[in-house]
Scaffold this active site. Sequence first.
Site, short mmCIF file in Angstrom:
data_model
loop_
_atom_site.label_atom_id
_atom_site.label_comp_id
_atom_site.label_asym_id
_atom_site.label_seq_id
_atom_site.Cartn_x
_atom_site.Cartn_y
_atom_site.Cartn_z
N HIS A 103 -7.73 -0.04 0.25
CA HIS A 103 -7.40 1.01 1.22
C HIS A 103 -7.76 2.40 0.72
O HIS A 103 -7.35 3.40 1.31
CB HIS A 103 -5.91 0.96 1.57
N ASN A 149 -2.61 0.01 -2.44
CA ASN A 149 -2.13 1.34 -2.79
C ASN A 149 -3.30 2.26 -3.12
O ASN A 149 -4.32 1.83 -3.66
CB ASN A 149 -1.18 1.27 -3.99
N TYR A 165 -2.70 14.79 2.87
CA TYR A 165 -3.03 13.93 1.73
C TYR A 165 -2.99 14.67 0.40
O TYR A 165 -2.77 14.04 -0.64
CB TYR A 165 -4.37 13.23 1.97
N GLY A 194 5.44 -6.38 -4.01
CA GLY A 194 5.71 -5.21 -3.19
C GLY A 194 4.94 -5.14 -1.90
O GLY A 194 4.66 -4.05 -1.39
#
Length: 233
Positions: free
Chosen positions: A110, A93, A59, A175
């Site tokens: 998220h 996102n 990450y 998107g």
Amino acid sequence: MKPEMNKNKVVVFSGAGISQESGLPCFTGSGGLWDDYDINDVCTRSGFDSNPELVTKFYNTLKNKILKAKPNSAHIAIAELEKHFDVTVVTTNVDDLHERAGSSNVIHVHGNMLYGKSHFHQDNKVFVGEKLIEYGEMFDNFQLRHDIVFYGEMPENLELAKSEIKEASKLLVVGSSLSVSPSNALVKRARFKAEKAIVNVVPTKVAYGFRSYVGLATEVVPQLVTKWISEKK
């Protein structure tokens, strides 16, 4: 009781596609972040339990990409809507491109890479900003975790997102294929009479009364925003 529909309320639901047009890779698909990793190793609680060093490194690599990326014309157009409407962005996102474009009311479902959190208490978070999280950096007696919702964990802020969508007179999906559960169910909360649009680079199977626009978000979203603003005048 449902809140009354607010004619001035716009909700934008954004997914990976809008960030991809800023150069950020998606997690899945060709060239995705998970191409070289087993998802169970880098996006599950058990993976973090067994190898927090690997997950932290994974990450941090993503965060470096986020820090180098810039908001695109779709992000900027969505922020421009705030000058004319009461706008809430709900996003799956984990980047901050909406915020950097100027959107002031963004709900992350998220996670948000500008934060770290406890592995044991999901709502126990700490702002880290642009700083990378180091392996060995402890928080709540364990390795500090990036603020990412792992597979098997419940998305965040769902009730808040639902209430915003229920109130909106316009819902714009950008998107997102609306294929990830339970976040995809959020759009079902939209009012029947609300104007609903979805923008994707490929045709998307949609229900719930959406009008589908096929094209790049960077091209279609500014046009749609201009249309909505002109209709309000």
